[in-house]
Scaffold this active site. Sequence first.
Site, PDB file in Angstrom:
ATOM      1  N   CYS A  23       0.829  -1.200   0.000  1.00  0.00           N
ATOM      2  CA  CYS A  23       0.000   0.000   0.000  1.00  0.00           C
ATOM      3  C   CYS A  23       0.861   1.246   0.000  1.00  0.00           C
ATOM      4  CB  CYS A  23      -0.875   0.014   1.251  1.00  0.00           C
ATOM      5  SG  CYS A  23      -1.680  -1.556   1.564  1.00  0.00           S
ATOM      6  N   ARG A  60       1.179   2.474  -5.827  1.00  0.00           N
ATOM      7  CA  ARG A  60       1.510   1.367  -4.929  1.00  0.00           C
ATOM      8  C   ARG A  60       0.322   0.442  -4.660  1.00  0.00           C
ATOM      9  NH1 ARG A  60       6.385   2.398  -2.148  1.00  0.00           N
ATOM     10  NH2 ARG A  60       5.819   0.780  -0.696  1.00  0.00           N
ATOM     11  N   TRP A 108      -3.571  -1.983  -1.728  1.00  0.00           N
ATOM     12  CA  TRP A 108      -3.541  -3.125  -2.649  1.00  0.00           C
ATOM     13  C   TRP A 108      -3.988  -4.323  -1.821  1.00  0.00           C
ATOM     14  CZ3 TRP A 108      -0.851  -7.830  -3.141  1.00  0.00           C
ATOM     15  CH2 TRP A 108      -0.904  -8.412  -4.417  1.00  0.00           C
ATOM     16  N   ASN A 134       0.768  -0.769   6.056  1.00  0.00           N
ATOM     17  CA  ASN A 134       1.267  -1.423   4.849  1.00  0.00           C
ATOM     18  C   ASN A 134       2.021  -2.657   5.298  1.00  0.00           C
ATOM     19  OD1 ASN A 134       2.428  -2.115   2.375  1.00  0.00           O
ATOM     20  ND2 ASN A 134       4.125  -0.683   2.641  1.00  0.00           N
ATOM     21  N   GLY A 135       1.701  -3.821   4.750  1.00  0.00           N
ATOM     22  CA  GLY A 135       2.437  -5.036   5.111  1.00  0.00           C
ATOM     23  C   GLY A 135       1.503  -6.141   5.541  1.00  0.00           C
ATOM     24  N   GLU A 519      10.632  -9.799 -22.169  1.00  0.00           N
ATOM     25  CA  GLU A 519      10.150  -8.514 -21.660  1.00  0.00           C
ATOM     26  C   GLU A 519       8.978  -8.000 -22.521  1.00  0.00           C
ATOM     27  OE1 GLU A 519      10.230  -6.780 -19.172  1.00  0.00           O
ATOM     28  OE2 GLU A 519       9.905  -4.691 -19.701  1.00  0.00           O
ATOM     29  N   LYS A 523       5.276  -7.214 -20.962  1.00  0.00           N
ATOM     30  CA  LYS A 523       4.590  -5.925 -21.099  1.00  0.00           C
ATOM     31  C   LYS A 523       3.168  -6.148 -21.613  1.00  0.00           C
ATOM     32  CE  LYS A 523       6.632  -3.552 -19.142  1.00  0.00           C
ATOM     33  NZ  LYS A 523       7.705  -4.118 -18.505  1.00  0.00           N
ATOM     34  N   GLU A 526       0.897  -7.802 -18.847  1.00  0.00           N
ATOM     35  CA  GLU A 526       0.496  -6.984 -17.695  1.00  0.00           C
ATOM     36  C   GLU A 526      -0.350  -5.784 -18.096  1.00  0.00           C
ATOM     37  OE1 GLU A 526       3.675  -5.331 -15.268  1.00  0.00           O
ATOM     38  OE2 GLU A 526       4.920  -4.994 -17.012  1.00  0.00           O
ATOM     39  N   HIS A 542      11.918 -27.394 -30.289  1.00  0.00           N
ATOM     40  CA  HIS A 542      11.854 -28.324 -29.154  1.00  0.00           C
ATOM     41  C   HIS A 542      10.475 -28.296 -28.502  1.00  0.00           C
ATOM     42  CE1 HIS A 542      16.137 -29.009 -29.556  1.00  0.00           C
ATOM     43  NE2 HIS A 542      16.254 -27.706 -29.731  1.00  0.00           N
ATOM     44  N   LYS A 645       2.909  -1.278  -7.975  1.00  0.00           N
ATOM     45  CA  LYS A 645       4.255  -0.936  -8.439  1.00  0.00           C
ATOM     46  C   LYS A 645       5.337  -1.631  -7.624  1.00  0.00           C
ATOM     47  CE  LYS A 645       7.196   1.429 -10.937  1.00  0.00           C
ATOM     48  NZ  LYS A 645       7.433   0.869 -12.280  1.00  0.00           N
TER      49      LYS A 645
HETATM   50  O1  M6R Z   1      11.063  -2.631  -8.063  1.00  0.00           O
HETATM   51  P1  M6R Z   1      11.603  -3.882  -8.702  1.00  0.00           P
HETATM   52  O2  M6R Z   1      12.492  -3.581  -9.857  1.00  0.00           O
HETATM   53  O3  M6R Z   1      12.298  -4.775  -7.715  1.00  0.00           O
HETATM   54  O4  M6R Z   1      10.343  -4.655  -9.241  1.00  0.00           O
HETATM   55  C1  M6R Z   1      10.470  -5.912  -9.844  1.00  0.00           C
HETATM   56  C2  M6R Z   1       9.201  -6.314 -10.557  1.00  0.00           C
HETATM   57  O5  M6R Z   1       8.124  -6.374  -9.658  1.00  0.00           O
HETATM   58  C3  M6R Z   1       8.851  -5.346 -11.687  1.00  0.00           C
HETATM   59  O6  M6R Z   1       9.882  -5.221 -12.616  1.00  0.00           O
HETATM   60  C4  M6R Z   1       7.568  -5.828 -12.410  1.00  0.00           C
HETATM   61  O7  M6R Z   1       7.834  -7.019 -13.088  1.00  0.00           O
HETATM   62  C5  M6R Z   1       7.034  -4.761 -13.364  1.00  0.00           C
HETATM   63  N1  M6R Z   1       5.612  -4.610 -13.189  1.00  0.00           N
HETATM   64  C6  M6R Z   1       7.262  -5.076 -14.796  1.00  0.00           C
HETATM   65  O8  M6R Z   1       6.764  -4.100 -15.646  1.00  0.00           O
END
Ligand code: M6R
Length: 650
Positions: A23, A60, A108, A134-135, A519, A523, A526, A542, A645
């Site tokens: 959060c 967050r 969250w 948060n936590g 990657e 993208k 997500e 394979h 995030k």
């Molecule tokens: O803050 P971080 O770089 O440790 O975060 C790692 C992943 O959670 C982050 O890269 C996540 O995969 C992103 N949403 C990708 O776009």
Amino acid sequence: MAGRTGLPCTGAAAPAGTLRAMCGIVGYTGRPGAAAELREAGSHSALDVVMEGLRRLEYRGYDSAGVAVLTEDGVQSRKKSGKLANLAAVLEEDPLPVAATGIGHTRWATHGGPTDANAHPHLADGGRLALIHNGIIENFAEIKQELLQEGAEFLSETDTEVAAVLLGSLYRGAAEGDLRRAMQLACQRLEGAFTLLAVHADSPGMVVAARRNSPLVVGLGENENFLGSDVSGFIDFTRRAVELGQDQIVTITPETMDITDFFGEPAEGTEFEVNWDAKAAEKGGYGSFMEKEINDQPQAVGDTLLGRSDSEGRLTLDELRVDPEDLKSINKIMVLACGTSAYAGQVAKYTIEHWCRIPVEVELSHEFRYRDPIVDANTLIVAISQSGETMDTLMAVRYAKEQGAKVLAICNTHGSTIPRESDAVLYTHAGPEIAVASTKAFLAQITAAYLLGLYLAQLRGNKFQGEIKDILADLAAIPGKIQQVLDASGQVRELAEMMADTRSVLFLGRHVGFPIAMEGALKLKELAYIHAEGFAAGELKHGPIALIEEGQPVFVVVPSPRGRNSLHAKVVSNIQEIRARGARTIVIAEEGDDAVKDYAEHVFYVPEAAPLLAPLLTVVPLQIFACALATAKGYDVDQPRNLAKSVTVE
Ligand code: M6R
């Protein structure tokens, strides 16, 4: 203010099946007064500060939001499920009085659904105490049982309300009406990861906060003080910040800040100046933060390179603060990271192994510490994290340190936990990344990994100084080339819009193109909620080639045809193989590579670059594609569903 208090490696992990929360939290206290008087005195209304902070921290978590302020009539709060805009609407309909002290939360949720009742703040002590969190409180069930037996009532399904009721009960009991003492006693009882912020009607002008394994930063103002999950929570108001250590409690009033440990012993934080301003965290005319951040990439790479070498091309990574002799003696590097940061780590592997001849392993942080990994004093752990708060990576770092390894963090967030607990840090200078999907931080991480590789090569004599200088010159040209890719991105957007109804997209790459393919797929997953997979092109036969049917879109990241060891011909063969089976091929290739035209429905060209540096260019069309396709589907690209995030719990 100096020094840091001890940072015990508790290694606390949530038990299997425990539900978790990540959060954003904000706290504020300033001089009391009416809104107009406050403005005149250069002070602020608590609600304005808290709502502005929540707006900046909404990345967050955005399942619900809530605020509480201290007024003459006691604690007053509003909370609402859904995004912050829903809370703003509630506040418009049912305003809160002007107040000088307040707290706010954006959630969250997993521990209890995203309902109004589960939203924070949670009230206790007959509505006179408000708490946000948060936590995860791991022992909440046991404490709840005890409190129920004492006759407590609960209105939500959250662990946070248990902490609030416990705090209220300690306040009335052992702490004898002292909120800070009650917080100390509560923290001695609570297990898990938590940042807690509390206000009480009996203590106007005071916010008491605690942190264990969860982020919290203090902002220092003139006759006002702030609290935030990170500095964006108060960046509009002050750039003076204090990072707190583990297991600390901080009490702020308008004039004072006081830090203790969980047992009331005085403790200290570390003051620092925030080196970016609020404008860097605005959309700057773009439709979304993600679009802005994609367009920030030339600057992110340029800034990350800035000041890292002298005119002779010698790398001067003074900030690393690690003994060069230690770096000379390492015989293995392990990169630990999650998600996009782990893909940056995979690019680092190809590069560092090639330049430095040191074996590099890349591992997802959450897998690492549960498999009895072999690390020792000669292992260099490179922890890559944009946020510096990813709990999986933090726990992996702690584990590696316990085994005697040296840890170097590549991180974008000053004052965050991972760099603070590492032996050395190489900061990326991408500026604040707000969109949940990582873009500019990814490019900055890869750039930092190149710098690290070159530094190790320089230190260990694997490369002549002239060679390093040439690579640095190639790197210096990259921001301009990224700009060219951005300027020519219209066709990528058009294709994305045409493909808005696509249900599955595959991505192929080889060598450094392989992590880029993964990657690209991440993208798309997500942001656009489309099935997408990235494969090593060589792996096709394979198994994955069975997925190819008529019309299946496949992106292929094609390596440069230049150079002795080019894999170009092999990847072109792969394209032919899938095309023969009906695939619709979309190719990312180097300018001048006419050979691919015959095998591709669409070709997007990127400028020439050394093969190891090409990921900084080839990923950009894939980011733009995912962003444009998700936008065409009407999705919120900054706040995709189910995500947050910073993943601040395991
Ligand atoms: O803050 P971080 O770089 O440790 O975060 C790692 C992943 O959670 C982050 O890269 C996540 O995969 C992103 N949403 C990708 O776009």
